[in-house]
Design a protein around this motif. Structure first.
Motif: not given
Length: 79
Positions: A2-16, A43-49, A51-57
């Protein structure tokens, strides 16, 4: 999913990462728990979003420490 069904994520990375990158990283909040780590949270709408953040990192050469789904948000949230 469902488009209204979102997940909250935490991504930890080295450095600032600069705080002004938040919008570029899907609006995720940026915090610094210690001098050598950044936490992105939001919050991100889906796993594609996600993966988009992870790809940028990845493209920036940022070292990923962990990725964690914190909770489900939206109308599909389980009580």
């Amino acid at each position: 999913m469902d488009p209204e069904d979102r997940f909250k994520y935490e991504v930890r990375v080295d450095g600032h990462l600069p705080e002004h990158w938040s919008e570029w990283l899907a609006g995720m909040g940026i915090s610094y728990p210690d001098p050598h780590e950044t936490i992105l949270t939001g919050e991100l709408p889906d796993q594609a979003a996600l993966y988009g953040v992870l790809m940028k990192l990845h493209n920036l050469g940022v070292t990923l420490v962990s990725v964690r789904r914190i909770e489900r948000t939206g109308k599909g949230r389980s009580a």
